[in-house]
Motif scaffolding. Structure first.
Motif, PDB file in Angstrom:
ATOM      1  N   LEU A 258       0.834  -1.193   0.000  1.00 50.63           N
ATOM      2  CA  LEU A 258       0.000   0.000   0.000  1.00 50.63           C
ATOM      3  C   LEU A 258       0.871   1.247   0.000  1.00 50.63           C
ATOM      4  CD1 LEU A 258      -2.903   1.007   0.571  1.00 50.63           C
ATOM      5  CD2 LEU A 258      -2.424   0.625   2.960  1.00 50.63           C
ATOM      6  N   ASP A 299       3.211   1.711   3.296  1.00 52.53           N
ATOM      7  CA  ASP A 299       2.766   1.434   4.657  1.00 52.53           C
ATOM      8  C   ASP A 299       3.600   0.304   5.270  1.00 52.53           C
ATOM      9  OD1 ASP A 299       0.901   3.416   4.417  1.00 52.53           O
ATOM     10  OD2 ASP A 299      -0.643   2.292   5.474  1.00 52.53           O
ATOM     11  N   GLY A 300       4.165  -0.549   4.419  1.00 51.90           N
ATOM     12  CA  GLY A 300       5.187  -1.471   4.915  1.00 51.90           C
ATOM     13  C   GLY A 300       4.768  -2.909   5.091  1.00 51.90           C
ATOM     14  N   TYR A 301       3.488  -3.213   4.938  1.00 50.31           N
ATOM     15  CA  TYR A 301       3.048  -4.609   5.053  1.00 50.31           C
ATOM     16  C   TYR A 301       2.163  -4.932   3.855  1.00 50.31           C
ATOM     17  CZ  TYR A 301      -0.504  -1.709   7.292  1.00 50.31           C
ATOM     18  OH  TYR A 301      -1.378  -0.699   7.564  1.00 50.31           O
ATOM     19  N   SER A 303      -0.704  -5.524   1.462  1.00 48.48           N
ATOM     20  CA  SER A 303      -2.069  -5.029   1.586  1.00 48.48           C
ATOM     21  C   SER A 303      -2.727  -4.869   0.223  1.00 48.48           C
ATOM     22  CB  SER A 303      -2.072  -3.679   2.292  1.00 48.48           C
ATOM     23  OG  SER A 303      -3.370  -3.153   2.310  1.00 48.48           O
ATOM     24  N   ALA A 305      -5.731  -3.157   0.376  1.00 49.90           N
ATOM     25  CA  ALA A 305      -6.849  -2.378   0.911  1.00 49.90           C
ATOM     26  C   ALA A 305      -7.144  -1.072   0.167  1.00 49.90           C
ATOM     27  CB  ALA A 305      -6.612  -2.082   2.381  1.00 49.90           C
ATOM     28  N   ARG A 307      -6.425   1.650   1.037  1.00 48.05           N
ATOM     29  CA  ARG A 307      -6.529   2.753   1.998  1.00 48.05           C
ATOM     30  C   ARG A 307      -5.480   2.540   3.083  1.00 48.05           C
ATOM     31  NH1 ARG A 307     -10.530  -0.562   3.509  1.00 48.05           N
ATOM     32  NH2 ARG A 307     -10.086  -1.346   5.570  1.00 48.05           N
ATOM     33  N   ASN A 309      -2.894   3.748   6.577  1.00 47.27           N
ATOM     34  CA  ASN A 309      -2.946   3.995   8.003  1.00 47.27           C
ATOM     35  C   ASN A 309      -2.209   5.276   8.354  1.00 47.27           C
ATOM     36  OD1 ASN A 309      -4.483   2.199   9.487  1.00 47.27           O
ATOM     37  ND2 ASN A 309      -2.960   0.566   9.264  1.00 47.27           N
ATOM     38  N   PRO A 311       0.036   6.095  10.897  1.00 52.94           N
ATOM     39  CA  PRO A 311       1.447   6.190  11.297  1.00 52.94           C
ATOM     40  C   PRO A 311       2.391   6.494  10.131  1.00 52.94           C
ATOM     41  CG  PRO A 311       0.424   4.339  12.384  1.00 52.94           C
ATOM     42  CD  PRO A 311      -0.594   4.876  11.420  1.00 52.94           C
ATOM     43  N   THR A 312       2.159   5.861   8.984  1.00 51.23           N
ATOM     44  CA  THR A 312       3.036   6.110   7.838  1.00 51.23           C
ATOM     45  C   THR A 312       2.878   7.532   7.333  1.00 51.23           C
ATOM     46  OG1 THR A 312       2.855   3.800   7.235  1.00 51.23           O
ATOM     47  CG2 THR A 312       3.692   5.280   5.549  1.00 51.23           C
TER      48      THR A 312
END
Lengths: 418, 88
Positions: A258, A299-301, A303, A305, A307, A309, A311-312
């Motif tokens: 993502l 976002d780092g994982y 995904s 989605a 959409r 998160n 924190p990023t």
């Protein structure tokens, strides 16, 4: 096809804008085509356009599960550049820059191509050395590059933080004056309209559910709107590549991740270049509407989605404020996310596959938009001639097996390596 | 923001963790003759599933232990977290 011009605009204005033709039709899928392109994003549309224009193959369908302009072609930050060090990348993206320069005329659609220049900031002597090496490599490949000192950067982008006591002081930067931006929706619409006018069927809201492969040869696809036959099929589905690969029993050197972007509220013109942070992953430009357009890390994982998160986003904007302190005063207007096909070396794949008649275009990571014309042009060549062009020969699928990785930055899915 | 239950420390916010990739990938056995393609597939090839995905996370700003998370890659829902030796 109706030609767009100032005269057609005036003529239609007097008629109350009721006589504009549709830009592209909404055809029912035929039972068979010469070529099917899966994915109606920028790359898929460009591929179909160049198949028709350069190779005279017009019995082509583009199959898109959503709508034209709804995927990554409408979600990117519109940056164009070819500031790469390695030959494979530099020459490939420079073909793209040549195609960008004439795109508005060629497509009869204003893509608002704006070669405003892109500056990569350097924050240490070592980084200046690396940039001068990259700049020299670019110039050897005929790409414009200028190494800027601190004072020169200050003259061009005065609102950067040039104060003394900052964590990452600005030593200078590498500029590609011909880099810039283009309006991403217009690119999708322009290619779609031209491809449609040359006979390509653009089939929207049609999801691929399976493939017909017999004795190692592709025969057709199964879709939510029925089966369609074709001897040649090209995949141009970016973040959905692994989903289709699973239907084909293929495992690829790709992970879907993502990536977020955001725009601020519109402000008066303040930034007339694209500027990137050199000590992290952040880039910024100002849109024609006045919004500051910004993006950065994954976002780092894994995904799917579309959409992101917070924190990023917070991390990315922290870098932004370190660079441009005035950003802290702005309100965010919108944030959004798209799903990226992250390849393991950070470079794309445009190649044939072990299945005869099946072609693969994926692995665009952070940089699919700028590649749109070059990707379409070389992928069309690969499909039409059934062999890779020398410009995409480096983007082979088996380079991960042979060890010929293109480690321009060595990023890929593992952003923490940098 | 994701809330991840570290099997050692309990529920913490995403900020404390680093992602470690697909947990179903296994390294070829040590000292065993392997084909290039097996190494290739260990290093580079990933299923990248849409839906339930078993993955490694590292509690990098906490206890620094590695552990496994079962998470949905399209909704981000976390179903279960496990210690490295445990299986679902």
């Amino acid at each position: 096809m109706q030609k767009y011009s100032v005269f057609s605009l005036i003529k239609n204005a007097f008629k109350g804008h009721k006589d504009w033709e549709v830009a592209w039709k909404d055809p029912t899928p035929k039972t068979e085509y010469d070529v099917i392109i899966i994915g109606g994003g920028g790359h898929g549309l460009a591929t179909a356009y160049y198949l028709a224009k350069e190779h005279n193959i017009t019995n082509v369908a583009i199959v898109e599960k959503g709508w034209i302009g709804g995927g990554n072609v409408g979600r990117n930050t519109t940056i164009l550049r070819s500031n790469y060090m390695h030959d494979q990348n530099g020459l490939f993206y420079e073909l793209g820059m040549d195609l960008w320069r004439n795109m508005s005329q060629e497509l009869n659609f204003n893509v608002m191509y704006s070669p405003r220049g892109i500056i990569n900031l350097a924050h240490s002597d070592a980084q200046m050395n690396v940039y001068s090496r990259r700049g020299n490599s670019m110039r050897l490949n005929g790409i414009d590059a200028v190494l800027l000192g601190r004072e020169e950067v200050k003259k061009i982008v005065p609102m950067l933080d040039f104060s003394e006591n900052v964590r990452f002081p600005i030593f200078g930067g590498l500029m590609q004056p011909s880099g810039g931006t283009a309006r991403h929706d217009a690119v999708a619409w322009g290619y779609a309209r031209q491809a449609d006018s040359m006979g390509v069927d653009i089939i929207q809201h049609c999801e691929v559910t399976g493939f017909d492969v017999i004795n190692g040869k592709i025969k057709g696809i199964k879709t939510s709107r029925g089966n369609i036959k074709a001897k040649k099929i090209g995949l141009c589905v970016a973040g959905s590549t692994s989903i289709l690969a699973e239907m084909l029993n293929m495992t690829l050197p790709i992970e879907t991740h993502l990536l977020q972007a955001c725009v601020s509220e519109p402000i008066k013109p303040i930034l007339d270049h694209v500027v990137t942070f050199g000590a992290g992953h952040f880039y910024c430009s100002q849109s024609d509407k006045g919004e500051m357009v910004m993006g950065g890390d994954l976002d780092g994982y894994n995904s799917y989605a579309q959409r992101g998160n917070l924190p990023t986003l917070q991390h990315v904007l922290t870098e932004g404020i370190a660079m441009f302190p005035f950003l802290s005063k702005l309100k965010m207007l919108r944030t959004w996310g798209g799903i990226m096909d992250m390849s393991m070396d950070g470079s794309p794949i445009i190649d044939k596959t072990h299945i005869e008649g099946l072609y693969l275009n994926c692995g665009w990571c952070y940089g699919g938009f700028k590649a749109t014309p070059a990707s379409g042009w070389t992928f069309a060549h690969t499909i039409a001639q059934d062999k890779v062009h020398k410009l995409n020969a480096g983007y082979s699928l088996n380079r991960f097996h042979t060890g010929h990785l293109i480690d321009e930055k060595g990023l890929g899915t593992k952003t923490w390596i940098s | 923001m994701l809330h991840i239950k570290c099997p050692y420390c309990g529920m913490r916010s995403q900020n404390e963790f680093a992602y470690g990739g697909d947990a179903s990938v296994t390294r070829p056995e040590l000292n065993k003759e392997i084909l290039d393609s097996e190494w290739d597939s260990f290093v580079y090839l990933r299923k990248s599933l849409k839906g339930k995905h078993l993955e490694l996370w590292h509690h990098i700003s906490g206890c620094r232990q590695w552990f496994k998370v079962q998470r949905d890659t399209s909704t981000h829902e976390i179903f279960k977290t496990l210690k490295p030796g445990e299986s679902i």
